[in-house]
Design a protein around this motif. Structure first.
Motif: not given
Ligand SMILES: NC(=O)c1ccc[n+]([C@@H]2O[C@H](COP(=O)([O-])OP(=O)(O)OC[C@H]3O[C@@H](n4cnc5c(N)ncnc54)[C@H](O)[C@@H]3O)[C@@H](O)[C@H]2O)c1
Length: 247
Positions: A16, A42, A189-190, A46
């Motif tokens: 991510q 994840k 971003t996160d 992605s």
């Protein structure tokens, strides 16, 4: 356009954020990209968006803070692909706290993932890149390496990344290997999503661009440093911060 055709790149923390954007960019540049992340579900989800066939973007689970796991994964990569030309050390975490309240767990977790991991991956790759006399290593540091409140662990790790980068650049430059770092500023971003709004705004006010950066704006600089366009750039730390960091 496809300046990285026939090159093999490894990107850590690829599931991510900035890592996924780096994968997308190196893939578009023509490289075969081995994508590593601790979160395999994840990562697969992605990477599927980037390469539906999984032929040129390969997902592998790897906790980069675990040397044994890193060695096993790189053995696998060398067995399958025969070489690594480009290594992008991007995986990172934060565990923020004021230093007087910071626990040993917070300190060690951040040093392990953000700095010790680069010792492991670079040791797995550098002896072979020296033999093949070609290598591009890009290490993701941070503007926090100049010091940041609540981030003694992260700042120390990211400053360590710059020292490591410069030393590896000096030791390996004669073998046609470049080692450079990037210091992103506030990127959307996160990692930055949970920063309190007032702190985020303070960062933006100190940024001449007047905004946060996008992951793709870091990825394009990685693309430059991973290619022969940057053949005489070595040991640098390029700030990608909209002007936040100026001497
Ligand atoms: N976002 C920012 O503002 C900013 C600023 C400066 C530097 N950076 C750096 O950029 C890099 C990417 O950050 P991001 O914002 O995309 O963060 P993110 O949290 O969105 O993504 C980090 C990725 O790293 C992976 N990861 C975490 N621990 C790992 C481990 N032990 N092994 C393998 N993978 C692991 C996570 O699963 C995740 O996919 C980090 O090194 C970070 O420190 C980010």
């Amino acid at each position: 356009m496809e300046k990285l055709i026939n090159k093999v790149a490894v990107v850590t923390g690829a599931a991510q954020g900035i890592g996924a954007s780096i994968v997308e960019r190196l893939f578009a540049d023509g490289a075969t990209v081995v994508c590593l992340d601790v979160n395999l579900d994840k990562l697969k989800e992605s990477i599927l968006k980037i390469d539906k066939t999984g032929e040129r973007a390969i997902s592998l689970k790897c906790d980069v803070s675990n040397q044994e796991e890193v060695n096993q994964v790189f053995d696998q990569i060398y067995e399958k692909l025969g070489k690594v030309d480009i290594l992008v050390n991007n995986a990172g975490i934060v565990r923020d706290a004021f230093f007087h309240k910071m626990t040993p767990e917070q300190w060690h977790a951040v040093i392990n993932v953000n700095l010790n991991s680069m010792f492991y991956t670079c040791q797995a790759v550098i002896p072979k890149t020296r033999k093949q006399e070609y290598g591009k290593i890009v290490n993701i540091s941070s503007t926090s390496s100049w010091g940041n409140m609540g981030q003694a662990n992260y700042s120390a790790a990211k400053a360590g990344v710059i020292g490591l980068t410069r030393t590896l650049a000096k030791e390996n430059g004669a073998k046609n290997i470049t080692v450079n770092a990037i210091a992103p500023g506030q990127i959307d971003t996160d990692m930055t999503r949970n920063i309190p709004e007032n702190i985020k705004m303070m960062g933006i006010m100190l940024t001449p661009a007047g905004r946060m950066g996008n992951p793709s704006e870091v990825a394009s600089v990685v693309s430059f440093l991973a290619s022969d366009d940057s053949s005489f750039v070595n040991g640098e730390c390029i700030s990608v911060s909209g002007g936040f960091l100026m001497p």
